[in-house]
Design an enzyme around this catalytic site. Structure first.
Site, mmCIF file in Angstrom:
data_model
loop_
_atom_site.group_PDB
_atom_site.id
_atom_site.type_symbol
_atom_site.label_atom_id
_atom_site.label_comp_id
_atom_site.label_asym_id
_atom_site.label_seq_id
_atom_site.Cartn_x
_atom_site.Cartn_y
_atom_site.Cartn_z
ATOM 1 N N LYS A 188 0.828 -1.212 0.000
ATOM 2 C CA LYS A 188 0.000 0.000 0.000
ATOM 3 C C LYS A 188 0.861 1.259 0.000
ATOM 4 O O LYS A 188 0.495 2.272 -0.560
ATOM 5 C CB LYS A 188 -0.915 -0.003 1.229
ATOM 6 C CG LYS A 188 -2.080 -0.965 1.104
ATOM 7 C CD LYS A 188 -3.049 -0.764 2.250
ATOM 8 C CE LYS A 188 -4.260 -1.655 2.082
ATOM 9 N NZ LYS A 188 -5.173 -1.528 3.222
ATOM 10 N N LYS A 219 3.402 1.715 -1.602
ATOM 11 C CA LYS A 219 3.856 2.011 -2.959
ATOM 12 C C LYS A 219 2.698 2.116 -3.931
ATOM 13 O O LYS A 219 2.879 1.956 -5.130
ATOM 14 C CB LYS A 219 4.820 0.912 -3.411
ATOM 15 C CG LYS A 219 6.107 0.922 -2.623
ATOM 16 C CD LYS A 219 6.727 -0.459 -2.600
ATOM 17 C CE LYS A 219 7.811 -0.532 -1.537
ATOM 18 N NZ LYS A 219 7.941 -1.885 -1.009
ATOM 19 N N CYS A 229 -1.123 -11.539 -7.446
ATOM 20 C CA CYS A 229 -0.058 -11.281 -6.474
ATOM 21 C C CYS A 229 0.230 -9.790 -6.586
ATOM 22 O O CYS A 229 -0.704 -9.006 -6.476
ATOM 23 C CB CYS A 229 1.153 -12.156 -6.749
ATOM 24 S SG CYS A 229 1.692 -12.157 -8.464
ATOM 25 N N TRP A 282 2.432 -11.736 -12.602
ATOM 26 C CA TRP A 282 3.141 -12.501 -13.622
ATOM 27 C C TRP A 282 4.119 -13.537 -13.044
ATOM 28 O O TRP A 282 4.822 -14.189 -13.775
ATOM 29 C CB TRP A 282 3.806 -11.605 -14.650
ATOM 30 C CG TRP A 282 4.733 -10.544 -14.101
ATOM 31 C CD1 TRP A 282 5.653 -10.686 -13.116
ATOM 32 C CD2 TRP A 282 4.831 -9.187 -14.540
ATOM 33 N NE1 TRP A 282 6.315 -9.525 -12.895
ATOM 34 C CE2 TRP A 282 5.840 -8.576 -13.764
ATOM 35 C CE3 TRP A 282 4.174 -8.435 -15.522
ATOM 36 C CZ2 TRP A 282 6.187 -7.246 -13.930
ATOM 37 C CZ3 TRP A 282 4.535 -7.112 -15.700
ATOM 38 C CH2 TRP A 282 5.535 -6.521 -14.897
ATOM 39 N N ARG A 287 3.833 -15.325 -9.188
ATOM 40 C CA ARG A 287 3.091 -16.268 -8.357
ATOM 41 C C ARG A 287 1.733 -16.582 -8.967
ATOM 42 O O ARG A 287 1.219 -17.686 -8.819
ATOM 43 C CB ARG A 287 2.911 -15.678 -6.955
ATOM 44 C CG ARG A 287 4.206 -15.674 -6.184
ATOM 45 C CD ARG A 287 4.123 -14.802 -4.950
ATOM 46 N NE ARG A 287 4.470 -13.425 -5.223
ATOM 47 C CZ ARG A 287 4.801 -12.537 -4.275
ATOM 48 N NH1 ARG A 287 4.808 -12.894 -3.015
ATOM 49 N NH2 ARG A 287 5.112 -11.307 -4.598
ATOM 50 N N ARG A 304 7.815 -12.912 -17.187
ATOM 51 C CA ARG A 304 8.976 -12.230 -17.765
ATOM 52 C C ARG A 304 10.171 -13.173 -17.859
ATOM 53 O O ARG A 304 11.122 -13.078 -17.090
ATOM 54 C CB ARG A 304 9.278 -10.981 -16.942
ATOM 55 C CG ARG A 304 8.064 -10.068 -16.899
ATOM 56 C CD ARG A 304 8.194 -8.940 -15.946
ATOM 57 N NE ARG A 304 9.023 -7.841 -16.426
ATOM 58 C CZ ARG A 304 8.644 -6.971 -17.358
ATOM 59 N NH1 ARG A 304 7.479 -7.084 -17.944
ATOM 60 N NH2 ARG A 304 9.435 -5.991 -17.699
ATOM 61 N N ARG A 352 13.628 -13.123 -15.857
ATOM 62 C CA ARG A 352 13.805 -14.119 -14.810
ATOM 63 C C ARG A 352 14.960 -15.075 -15.109
ATOM 64 O O ARG A 352 15.636 -15.543 -14.207
ATOM 65 C CB ARG A 352 12.510 -14.929 -14.630
ATOM 66 C CG ARG A 352 11.306 -14.129 -14.181
ATOM 67 C CD ARG A 352 11.448 -13.615 -12.762
ATOM 68 N NE ARG A 352 10.333 -12.747 -12.405
ATOM 69 C CZ ARG A 352 10.438 -11.431 -12.253
ATOM 70 N NH1 ARG A 352 11.605 -10.836 -12.402
ATOM 71 N NH2 ARG A 352 9.378 -10.716 -11.930
#
Lengths: 620, 750
Positions: free
Chosen positions: A307, A309, A393, A397, A399, A435, A439
């Site tokens: 929150k 951010k 989450c 993209w 979890r 991604r 990753r």
């Protein structure tokens, strides 16, 4: 799980060949049929001093060096020659019997570094850290001619093409396979299989050119009651514009699995009417339930911290009839650290006396448990509760695809077939913008990048755990999963390149590269689980207790020659199948003979002779 | 919700859901009580009973209970439900002696009473005062029963509680063990497969006659001497009736057979494995020391004058360590409720490690590999010793024989091995298993279970090499606590004979009928016995002879290492001071060989394992276990079969084995069809008689639970088991956890 013979069967394509003993383990469980290696793919590079080296189309030898010593952690130092191509590293030692070989796609390298200074004899040591759970170490004499580059400098150049402004090997590799894997996933066909569009769900073209969300696919399914105009407003309320869209719908109850990213609630508790309406519409689309479950994959503390951010989670005031559940799965950094610890514990040697507590201290299996438990709760709500669910989450993209795709595997047997699993990966992971480039860091030298994380590996591990618990429920075998992971890093195929559908189209990946599924689907028999039984509407509920989870030894510890895979069940089953087929044939022959005899004796009585043949009972 | 004694929940109200209220039960209490009596076994007598008793069922996630009657007999504690049994499903795997609600008295491990929400271990003293509101019984086969006594009349409750506590916990004499009341006769002729059963039974060599031993010596080409002088136990009561010793031993009668090396098995090369009980010797006891030297010399003379001795008391944990470790280990599986399960799940691996049980298994296997190495690679005679000589010696010698000799990996071979080493060899089963609930804790130890655990490790690593299945091993481990079989009731051969002799005249109906455990028809019908066979077993390719010949010592696969018969030294640590003089003596003869391997035994066996591993596997040759961390595992079937949280509905290895068994039976059927047509060969039909039965009766293996064939999920509600208490599970304390997934916001992170 799989017969070990498979390990070196596609060695020309994978990073599978390691040590002499590894090759041995391949032959231990008696080899059966000759494997259809991707033979057509190879041509042979001949160098009188080095013996033969199979090369792929467009694979070119860049440099080679003799008198390189590979410090094998299992059998000690081995001297031989090292060849570097634009695709792989190839080490070969011929003075040992049997021949020792090491064949590693450069894409699997995460870091290459010189260790220490040159010794008095001019030897320099290089350490290669790999993404596939091993470290290699070579010792090599630096060329005396300072103008000549060392083979390892060439290696670094080709191992990290992206950092050197070169293209990945996938863009050069031009193998033609009988099947085009890029055609495996057709979103509209897949949604059609699920019975969509229907009276409650429609396809929206609002993101057709990726202008509202560049990490989402073009085809999005939303409730019919929501207009595109309303959707546009939701885009601005969800992180990265990843709005709640349908992922899967239950064929009977119409309960839906919907995925999204976090709502941008912020500290002031911002609300978005359209978002609230969308979630209400998702709930209303399922007549069976008057409730909606929102699964937030994060630990509640982290969700609350978001929150600060601008992010956050759905408040119960704003979203009535919705129940929010936190699944306590940690973020990419925790997962990366966990795998790093795991590698320390399993490679190269396992400390026997503290093996179990060391394993526990990595928390790897605990993370696996949490992910599986989360997916299980989602699947349970959809199947038993007939309730629609929204999963998110932070960005939706990492979890989120782990949870949705595992829940889908539990719910829908189609995703347990080889092709269905490919579709699942294409849909939940690739089209919805996991991604991969960030990753995995394809061809990127920056190994400390905080965006790297083994999220996809973790998902495949979860799938493997399920295949262990339900040995007859999956059409594919363990080797299929290992092949996917090997090519996640190899950069031979275009499948796992880029971060999103939009990027892949921009880079023309489907045009310029070969799909992994082209390769896989051209030799399916390698990847089939002989025990597979297709139960059309069979929901799997795995047991997620740590007591039932195992470390995936045949993946994480496969480089250790002592841990040879030993599961001859498939082997034995195949043998029995062959035996049964042979016996059936003989029975049929005998019956045909008998039938012919009776037929010829009663031929005057007319009638077709075939009628008297008793059909042989065939077992399915 | 779950107000279990240990849970600390405040509520004293019953927290179960039952279809019947206690009032209803009481009103119609009498009629059901008369009707519902347990089916008593011949010779079984009821001691006491109480009704209504509530038995908690763990089957479902919501703990509910079933009302019924609790009985205590001279054989078991049994619970009979008041509910009319819904369509009695014919269980495929039913034990004829005791069912799922029966606990043989000797199978009771601990009883806990819940007094005012506090759980107390019941010992003698607690019984007198008052009875608990709830009684929790932990069984040696790892079942957990919970009975609520709150609805029972006070005197009934007291009586049943005291009765059970008395019969299960108090020290008793051997004659009180049910075997001495049991009048069971092997159902003659009724079973069609009886003949086959008999045949099968007879294939287990009992090693109770000189012929059995002669046959075994012939089979392994042993060059030793059979001792029949102890036929009436004149030599020693601790020694077997018949046994085999090195040829070079002349004087049997000195020291009452102490320190006598007893032959176990001969390698095809001629070297052999011996075991002996060597009491600790003091320097002063020169005569005895000399005696032992003579004995070791005799062993050395067996083959090429080489010997390696190994004192197991020094290198392996002692029986108390084993007992302690197992006590810790088994606690992880005696789970009373779901909350406990998920709480303990978090620390599962470190808990396992702290018990040390897997490590003990590893050590035993490691030691056995060392012995195998000496025999197979170095062709040295091996003498393993231990103070008593009947515990770890047997674990190691049996394991070594299983690794070396494929005959012992067949079902009959394995049973013969247990007879030879353990039963005829005088393992003190009675003391070790503590059937009599003796308070003396010193002598109890699950040594035989430890052996089965080690065998299980081998079975799971090299499944095709074994004719028997893990189910067989699990059942065998359970059978130890069924007090009917003479196999596990005595401390020695002498003990068995003297008790049997003394008992038989007393029994009215002729001699004591005490079956051996190998007569499986006592417990299971032939269909259930199918589960003892491993469908993965790769039989020897040639089947030209219908009768399975006793294994010929034809070892196809030898390590092509040079025969280094004299190489192995008396390694450091074995047999230190006592045999200094022996060492000196031997050193004179072969000094150079002893300076050999400086490596630790672990390192050399590692090498031995690797060189073995590099050869193509032969399931009918030498077999070695992998001992690395992940390879030694928990015997899931035995330990997790009663825990509902662990059931995988439609999955587990049973899904695999049943499929294999189906396919195998189809192949058999087809073969039979072919052979029937081929009239000339009508006689020999198949070599897999046990798999003839179509196992398709449970063909819908898609819905079997992983606990099959042991526990059945009664309630087939297809609900997943959602873990509780995940919150406390994973405390990631480092700063990574609070980081954002976005790399941009953690630029400082490296």
């Amino acid at each position: 799980m799989e017969e070990s013979g498979s390990v070196d069967s596609v060695e020309s394509l994978c990073s599978s060949t390691t040590t002499r003993s590894d090759r041995f383990s391949g032959t231990r469980v008696s080899d059966t049929e000759p494997r259809s290696k991707g033979k057509a793919i190879e041509k042979v590079y001949k160098d009188p001093s080095k013996g033969e080296l199979p090369l792929l189309p467009e694979e070119l030898v860049q440099d080679s060096a003799k008198d390189v010593t590979y410090i094998c952690p299992f059998i000690g130092p081995v001297r031989g020659s090292l060849t570097v191509t634009n695709y792989r590293l190839f080490f070969r030692c011929t003075d040992r019997e049997p021949v020792f070989g090491l064949d590693l796609p450069l894409g699997a390298l995460s870091r290459v570094e010189k260790i220490g200074a040159a010794t008095s004899r001019g030897d320099v040591s290089y350490g290669l850290v790999c993404k596939d759970m091993r470290n290699l170490r070579f010792v090599h004499k630096e060329p005396e001619d300072s103008l000549k580059k060392s083979v390892f400098e060439v290696l670094i150049k080709f191992a990290f093409p992206v950092s050197n402004n070169m293209s990945l090997f996938a863009f050069e590799y031009k193998q033609v396979f009988p099947e085009n894997g890029w055609k495996v996933y057709d979103p509209l066909a897949e949604y059609k299989r699920q019975g969509l569009p229907n009276e409650s769900w429609r396809i929206s073209k609002v993101n057709d050119h990726y202008e509202l969300c560049d990490s989402y696919p073009a085809a999005l399914f939303v409730p019919v009651t929501i207009t595109d105009e309303e959707l546009r407003r939701v885009f601005s309320f969800r992180a990265k514009g990843r709005i709640p869209v349908l992922s899967w719908i239950h064929p009977e109850s119409q309960a839906a699995v919907v995925r999204a990213s976090q709502p941008m609630v912020g500290q002031n508790g911002r609300r978005c009417k359209e978002d609230e309406k969308l979630l209400q519409a998702i709930m209303d689309a399922n007549a069976q339930s008057h409730k909606l479950f929102i699964f937030d994959a994060r630990p509640s503390v982290n969700a609350a911290a978001n929150k600060m951010k601008g992010g956050g989670y759905e408040s119960e005031d704003a979203y009535q009839n919705a129940e929010l559940v936190f699944l306590d799965i940690h973020n990419i950094h925790v997962m990366r650290e966990s795998l790093r610890k795991l590698k320390e514990v399993v490679y190269p040697n396992i400390e026997e006396s503290h093996w179990l507590s060391n394993l526990e201290s990595t928390h790897w299996l605990e993370h696996i448990k949490l992910i599986l438990a989360g997916a299980l709760r989602i699947a349970d709500k959809v199947e038993s509760g007939k309730t629609s669910v929204v999963v998110h989450c932070s960005d939706g993209w990492d979890r989120t695809p782990q949870l949705t795709s595992l829940a889908l595997i539990m719910l829908d047997s189609h995703y347990r077939t080889i092709r269905g699993f490919q579709i699942l990966l294409e849909k939940e992971w690739l089209s919805f913008g996991h991604r991969f480039q960030q990753r995995v860091g394809h061809g990127d030298r920056n190994h400390t990048d905080a965006d790297r994380s083994p999220i996809f590996l973790q998902f495949i591990d979860c799938v493997w755990q399920m295949t262990r618990q339900f040995p007859a429920a999956f059409e594919f075998n363990e080797y299929f999963l290992i092949t996917i992971l090997d090519h996640l890093y190899s950069c031979l195929f275009g499948t796992f390149l880029c971060n999103s559908e939009q990027q892949r189209l921009k880079e023309e990946v489907p045009k310029r590269t070969v799909s992994l599924w082209s390769f896989v689907n051209s030799q399916l028999e390698e990847f089939v689980n002989p025990l597979y039984v297709h139960y059309p509407s069979h929901v799997l509920f795995p047991t997620v207790g740590i007591r039932h989870l195992q470390l995936w030894v045949t993946y994480y510890i496969r480089w250790n020659p002592r841990m040879r895979p030993q599961e001859p069940v498939h082997q034995r089953y195949k043998e029995l199948l062959a035996k049964r087929a042979e016996l059936q044939k003989r029975v049929e022959e005998l019956q045909r003979e008998a039938a012919n005899r009776t037929a010829s004796s009663s031929s005057e009585r007319a009638g077709s002779p075939t009628r008297s043949i008793t059909p042989v009972q065939t077992f399915v | 919700m779950l107000s279990l004694g240990s849970g600390g929940a405040k509520s004293t109200k019953p927290s179960f859901v039952s279809y019947v209220t206690p009032e209803e039960i009481k009103s119609e209490k009498d009629p059901p009580k008369k009707e519902k009596l347990p089916d008593l076994l011949p010779g079984e007598v009821e001691f006491c009973s109480a009704n209504p008793i509530l038995k908690y069922t763990q089957d479902d996630l919501s703990q509910r209970g079933v009302f019924g009657t609790l009985f205590c007999t001279n054989f078991r504690v049994t619970f009979i439900s008041d509910e009319t049994p819904q369509e009695k499903k014919a269980k495929t795997f039913k034990n004829k002696l005791y069912g799922e609600n029966d606990i043989p008295l000797v199978c009771v491990d601990h009883i806990y009473g819940v007094y005012d929400e506090k759980r107390k271990l019941i010992t003698g003293g607690l019984v007198k005062n008052k009875y608990p509101s709830k009684m929790i019984i932990h069984c040696k086969d790892l079942r957990v029963f919970q009975f609520c006594l709150r609805f029972t009349k006070e005197e009934d409750a007291k009586k049943i509680f005291q009765g059970i506590a008395h019969h299960c916990l108090e020290e008793k004499s051997l004659k009180c063990v049910f075997a001495f009341s049991y009048m069971g006769t092997p159902s003659p002729g009724t079973d069609l497969s009886f003949c086959r059963e008999m045949q099968r039974k007879q294939e287990t060599i009992m090693f109770d006659s000189p012929e059995d031993w002669t046959q075994e010596m012939k089979r392994t080409k042993a060059n030793c001497r059979l001792v029949i002088e102890n036929k009436n136990f004149e030599l020693s009561q601790r020694l077997p009736k018949y046994f085999v010793i090195p040829l070079a031993i002349g004087d049997l009668f000195s020291y009452q057979g102490k320190g006598l090396p007893i032959w176990c098995w001969s390698h095809y090369s001629g070297c052999a494995l011996f075991k002996a009980s060597f009491p600790p010797v003091t320097q002063e006891d020169g005569d005895f020391q000399k005696h032992l030297e003579t004995m070791i010399n005799a062993v050395a003379h067996n083959y090429l004058y080489s010997v390696k001795t190994e004192d197991l008391s020094e290198s392996l944990p002692n029986i108390q360590d084993i007992q302690q470790s197992y006590n810790k280990f088994k606690q992880f599986f005696l789970i009373e409720n779901s909350t406990d399960f998920w709480l303990s799940d978090v620390k599962w691996f470190s808990s396992l490690e702290s018990s040390g049980w897997l490590d003990i298994i590893r050590q035993c296997l490691q030691k056995a590999v060392e012995v195998v190495e000496c025999l197979e690679k170095d062709n040295t005679n091996v003498l393993i010793t231990e103070e008593e000589g009947t515990d770890l010696c047997y674990v190691i010698s049996s394991l070594a024989q299983i690794m070396l000799d494929p005959y012992y990996r067949t079902l009959m071979g394995f049973q013969s091995l247990v007879q030879k080493e353990w039963v005829a060899g005088c393992h003190a089963f009675l003391d070790r298993c503590n059937h009599l609930h003796q308070k003396d804790k010193e002598c109890h130890s699950p040594v035989f279970l430890l052996f089965l655990e080690c065998v299980w490790q081998l079975v799971q690593q090299h499944s095709p090499a074994f004719q028997f299945s893990e189910t067989y091993l699990t059942v065998l481990s359970d059978s130890v606590h069924v007090p009917i079989f003479s196999t596990f009731l005595f401390n020695s051969a002498h003990h068995r004979e003297s008790v049997m002799k003394a008992e038989s005249p007393l029994a009215q109906s002729g001699p004591l009928s005490c079956p051996t455990v190998w007569d499986w028809s006592v417990q299971f019908d032939s269909k259930a016995q199918n589960f003892f066979y491993n469908p993965l077993y790769s039989e020897k390719v040639k089947h030209e002879k219908a009768v399975r010949k006793p294994h010929k010592p034809k070892h196809q696969r030898q390590l092509s290492l040079p025969s280094t018969a004299f190489k192995t030294p008396l390694k450091k640590g074995f047999f230190k001071d006592e045999t200094d003089s022996l060492k000196k003596m031997l050193r004179v003869k072969r000094l150079s060989r002893w300076m050999g391997s400086p490596d630790s035994p672990a390192a050399t066996t590692r090498e031995f394992y690797e060189s073995w591993q590099h050869r193509p596997v032969d399931y009918h040759g030498l077999l070695l276990p992998c001992l690395d961390g992940p390879a030694v595992r928990v015997w899931m079937q035995r330990y997790l079969r009663w825990i509902p949280e662990m059931y995988i509905l439609g999955g587990g290895s049973v899904a695999m084995t049943t499929k294999l068994m189906e396919l195998l039976s189809q192949v058999q059927d087809l073969k039979r069809v072919l052979e029937q047509r081929d009239t000339s060969q009508a006689a020999k039909i198949d070599h897999h008689p046990y798999l003839q039965h179509r196992l398709l009766s449970f063909g819908s293996s898609g819905r079997l639970s992983s606990s099959f064939p042991f526990a059945y999920t009664r309630n087939r509600s297809f609900k997943p088991i959602i873990p509780t208490g995940l919150m406390q599970s994973l405390m990631v304390t480092d700063s990574l956890a609070s980081q954002e997934d976005e790399a941009s916001s953690v630029a400082s992170f490296v």
